[in-house]
Design a protein around this motif. Structure first.
Motif, PDB file in Angstrom:
ATOM      1  N   PRO A  69       6.101   9.603  -1.745  1.00  0.00           N
ATOM      2  CA  PRO A  69       5.352  10.581  -0.935  1.00  0.00           C
ATOM      3  C   PRO A  69       3.880  10.683  -1.339  1.00  0.00           C
ATOM      4  O   PRO A  69       3.009  10.865  -0.477  1.00  0.00           O
ATOM      5  CB  PRO A  69       6.096  11.898  -1.197  1.00  0.00           C
ATOM      6  N   VAL A  70       3.616  10.544  -2.651  1.00  0.00           N
ATOM      7  CA  VAL A  70       2.226  10.597  -3.112  1.00  0.00           C
ATOM      8  C   VAL A  70       1.479   9.353  -2.641  1.00  0.00           C
ATOM      9  O   VAL A  70       0.335   9.435  -2.174  1.00  0.00           O
ATOM     10  CB  VAL A  70       2.161  10.720  -4.646  1.00  0.00           C
ATOM     11  N   PHE A  71       2.120   8.197  -2.750  1.00  0.00           N
ATOM     12  CA  PHE A  71       1.470   6.966  -2.315  1.00  0.00           C
ATOM     13  C   PHE A  71       1.225   6.971  -0.808  1.00  0.00           C
ATOM     14  O   PHE A  71       0.180   6.508  -0.334  1.00  0.00           O
ATOM     15  CB  PHE A  71       2.316   5.749  -2.718  1.00  0.00           C
ATOM     16  N   LEU A  72       2.174   7.495  -0.047  1.00  0.00           N
ATOM     17  CA  LEU A  72       1.970   7.589   1.402  1.00  0.00           C
ATOM     18  C   LEU A  72       0.792   8.498   1.722  1.00  0.00           C
ATOM     19  O   LEU A  72      -0.023   8.193   2.602  1.00  0.00           O
ATOM     20  CB  LEU A  72       3.241   8.110   2.074  1.00  0.00           C
ATOM     21  N   MET A  73       0.696   9.608   1.021  1.00  0.00           N
ATOM     22  CA  MET A  73      -0.448  10.504   1.202  1.00  0.00           C
ATOM     23  C   MET A  73      -1.745   9.791   0.869  1.00  0.00           C
ATOM     24  O   MET A  73      -2.753   9.922   1.575  1.00  0.00           O
ATOM     25  CB  MET A  73      -0.286  11.727   0.305  1.00  0.00           C
ATOM     26  N   ALA A  74      -1.724   8.995  -0.207  1.00  0.00           N
ATOM     27  CA  ALA A  74      -2.935   8.320  -0.678  1.00  0.00           C
ATOM     28  C   ALA A  74      -3.390   7.218   0.273  1.00  0.00           C
ATOM     29  O   ALA A  74      -4.532   6.751   0.170  1.00  0.00           O
ATOM     30  CB  ALA A  74      -2.714   7.759  -2.078  1.00  0.00           C
ATOM     31  N   LEU A  75      -2.538   6.784   1.200  1.00  0.00           N
ATOM     32  CA  LEU A  75      -2.973   5.806   2.194  1.00  0.00           C
ATOM     33  C   LEU A  75      -4.058   6.373   3.105  1.00  0.00           C
ATOM     34  O   LEU A  75      -4.780   5.614   3.764  1.00  0.00           O
ATOM     35  CB  LEU A  75      -1.790   5.331   3.044  1.00  0.00           C
ATOM     36  N   ASP A  76      -4.164   7.684   3.149  1.00  0.00           N
ATOM     37  CA  ASP A  76      -5.199   8.323   3.966  1.00  0.00           C
ATOM     38  C   ASP A  76      -6.443   8.668   3.155  1.00  0.00           C
ATOM     39  O   ASP A  76      -7.369   9.292   3.686  1.00  0.00           O
ATOM     40  CB  ASP A  76      -4.636   9.598   4.600  1.00  0.00           C
ATOM     41  N   ASP A  77      -6.475   8.256   1.890  1.00  0.00           N
ATOM     42  CA  ASP A  77      -7.639   8.547   1.043  1.00  0.00           C
ATOM     43  C   ASP A  77      -8.869   7.831   1.594  1.00  0.00           C
ATOM     44  O   ASP A  77      -8.768   6.728   2.151  1.00  0.00           O
ATOM     45  CB  ASP A  77      -7.354   8.082  -0.387  1.00  0.00           C
ATOM     46  N   GLN A  78     -10.025   8.432   1.426  1.00  0.00           N
ATOM     47  CA  GLN A  78     -11.264   7.812   1.902  1.00  0.00           C
ATOM     48  C   GLN A  78     -11.694   6.632   1.036  1.00  0.00           C
ATOM     49  O   GLN A  78     -12.513   5.817   1.480  1.00  0.00           O
ATOM     50  CB  GLN A  78     -12.385   8.853   1.947  1.00  0.00           C
ATOM     51  N   ASP A  79     -11.150   6.537  -0.162  1.00  0.00           N
ATOM     52  CA  ASP A  79     -11.540   5.477  -1.086  1.00  0.00           C
ATOM     53  C   ASP A  79     -10.622   4.269  -0.954  1.00  0.00           C
ATOM     54  O   ASP A  79      -9.386   4.396  -1.058  1.00  0.00           O
ATOM     55  CB  ASP A  79     -11.500   6.001  -2.523  1.00  0.00           C
ATOM     56  N   ALA A  80     -11.195   3.087  -0.753  1.00  0.00           N
ATOM     57  CA  ALA A  80     -10.394   1.878  -0.562  1.00  0.00           C
ATOM     58  C   ALA A  80      -9.587   1.520  -1.801  1.00  0.00           C
ATOM     59  O   ALA A  80      -8.447   1.049  -1.691  1.00  0.00           O
ATOM     60  CB  ALA A  80     -11.299   0.708  -0.168  1.00  0.00           C
ATOM     61  N   ASP A  81     -10.147   1.727  -2.988  1.00  0.00           N
ATOM     62  CA  ASP A  81      -9.415   1.393  -4.208  1.00  0.00           C
ATOM     63  C   ASP A  81      -8.159   2.240  -4.354  1.00  0.00           C
ATOM     64  O   ASP A  81      -7.120   1.752  -4.809  1.00  0.00           O
ATOM     65  CB  ASP A  81     -10.312   1.582  -5.433  1.00  0.00           C
ATOM     66  N   VAL A  82      -8.245   3.498  -3.988  1.00  0.00           N
ATOM     67  CA  VAL A  82      -7.062   4.367  -4.026  1.00  0.00           C
ATOM     68  C   VAL A  82      -6.012   3.849  -3.045  1.00  0.00           C
ATOM     69  O   VAL A  82      -4.813   3.794  -3.362  1.00  0.00           O
ATOM     70  CB  VAL A  82      -7.446   5.820  -3.693  1.00  0.00           C
ATOM     71  N   ARG A  83      -6.440   3.456  -1.863  1.00  0.00           N
ATOM     72  CA  ARG A  83      -5.494   2.977  -0.849  1.00  0.00           C
ATOM     73  C   ARG A  83      -4.824   1.684  -1.303  1.00  0.00           C
ATOM     74  O   ARG A  83      -3.619   1.485  -1.070  1.00  0.00           O
ATOM     75  CB  ARG A  83      -6.207   2.764   0.499  1.00  0.00           C
ATOM     76  N   VAL A  84      -5.566   0.809  -1.973  1.00  0.00           N
ATOM     77  CA  VAL A  84      -4.979  -0.448  -2.462  1.00  0.00           C
ATOM     78  C   VAL A  84      -3.874  -0.167  -3.470  1.00  0.00           C
ATOM     79  O   VAL A  84      -2.772  -0.744  -3.395  1.00  0.00           O
ATOM     80  CB  VAL A  84      -6.072  -1.344  -3.081  1.00  0.00           C
TER      81      VAL A  84
END
Length: 311
Positions: A69-84
């Motif tokens: 659930p945290v990783f799915l939320m982080a897919l919407d992060d504005q930072d590309a490194d976080v999304r990767v």
């Protein structure tokens, strides 16, 4: 510590990220997921990167922890490194919900490194399909999306390469074989490397002559991928061609050749691997022992204990 205290601690860049605290983010109920999502944008970007990276490490150390659930939320992060990193955390997930998010990321993320990571993660769903664990109707959108990326000359090369690697398992599709050959003959180094990788994932003996040729490439990356691909195919005709790589100047190539011999097995491979147990390099000794364990187990699972006792 209260949940509110944990959120404050997550946001504080001066507070170490303790595993015992982060473990509380596993299996978050929906209400806590929403609260974390509200607090997340207010956390400094460098801290957000640290959090998702540490969660990824914890999930690899303890498979019972579920931070999806945290990783799915982080897919919407504005930072590309976080999304990767979030995408890496979702690799191996089998739920269709995850496949849908990966598809959306592949098709819509503005950053090529994120789209490339999404393509790579979709490779697991290709494998699930090949193993009969994913229905055709659910696989088709994944296949179509990967094919579109591979065949798009305007797409970033790294994204196309990762998409080709992802679809490599799917050898029952003639277009996949053609895509592998086209990439191999493209004259583009990154696409050629991905084609060799995909040949290994296909496990088709038809690629062996090309792979044997790449074992003598001047490029260590191609030698490395060709060695691993030979191991994945498992044809013993490759063994004498892998032998020179045991003395390769590139240690990663040596280790790839060792691993390949362990996967292929047979007496000739055993004779090549056994002397490496006394190699000066600890890494080579460890790789040789692991390869021999693989070889012995494949040959006779009951003989493995005596092999280990001898060591």
């Amino acid at each position: 510590m209260s949940w509110e205290g944990l959120l404050r601690e997550l946001a504080d860049p001066h507070t170490p990220l303790r595993a015992s605290r982060l473990a509380r983010l596993s299996d978050l109920p929906p209400a806590r997921q929403r609260e974390l999502a509200r607090a997340w944008p207010g956390i400094d970007v460098s801290r957000r990167r640290q959090i998702v990276q540490r969660l990824l490490e914890l999930s690899e150390e303890n498979l019972e922890m579920d931070f999806s659930p945290v990783f799915l939320m982080a897919l919407d992060d504005q930072d590309a490194d976080v999304r990767v990193v979030a995408l890496r955390g979702l690799t191996g997930e089998e739920r269709l919900e995850i496949a849908s998010r990966l598809l959306a990321t592949l098709q819509g993320d503005p950053e090529p490194q994120v789209r490339a990571e999404a393509a790579l993660a979709l490779g697991n769903f290709v494998l699930f399909y090949v193993l009969g664990q994913l229905r055709e109707k659910h696989f088709l959108p994944i296949e179509q999306a990967l094919r579109k990326v591979i065949e798009d000359p305007d797409e970033a090369e790294e994204v196309r390469a990762r998409a080709l690697e992802a679809i490599g398992y799917c050898v029952d599709r003639p277009w996949v074989r053609e895509a592998i050959r086209t990439a191999f003959e493209s004259g583009r180094h990154r696409l050629r490397v991905s084609a060799v990788h995909a040949m290994g994932r296909s496990a088709e003996e038809r690629w062996l002559p090309l792979l044997v040729r790449e074992l003598t490439s001047d490029d260590p990356e191609l030698r490395y991928e060709a060695a691993l691909a030979c191991g994945a195919i498992g044809d013993r005709q490759a063994v004498p061609h892998l032998a020179p790589l045991l003395e390769d100047q590139d240690q990663e190539v040596r280790e790839a050749a060792i691993a390949a011999l362990g996967e292929i097995g047979g007496e000739e491979a055993r004779e090549l691997l056994t002397p490496l147990l006394d190699d000066p390099s600890p890494a080579i000794r460890a790789a040789a022992e692991e390869a021999l364990v693989e070889l012995e187990f494949a040959a006779d699972p009951l003989s493995l204990r005596s092999f280990l006792d001898d060591r």
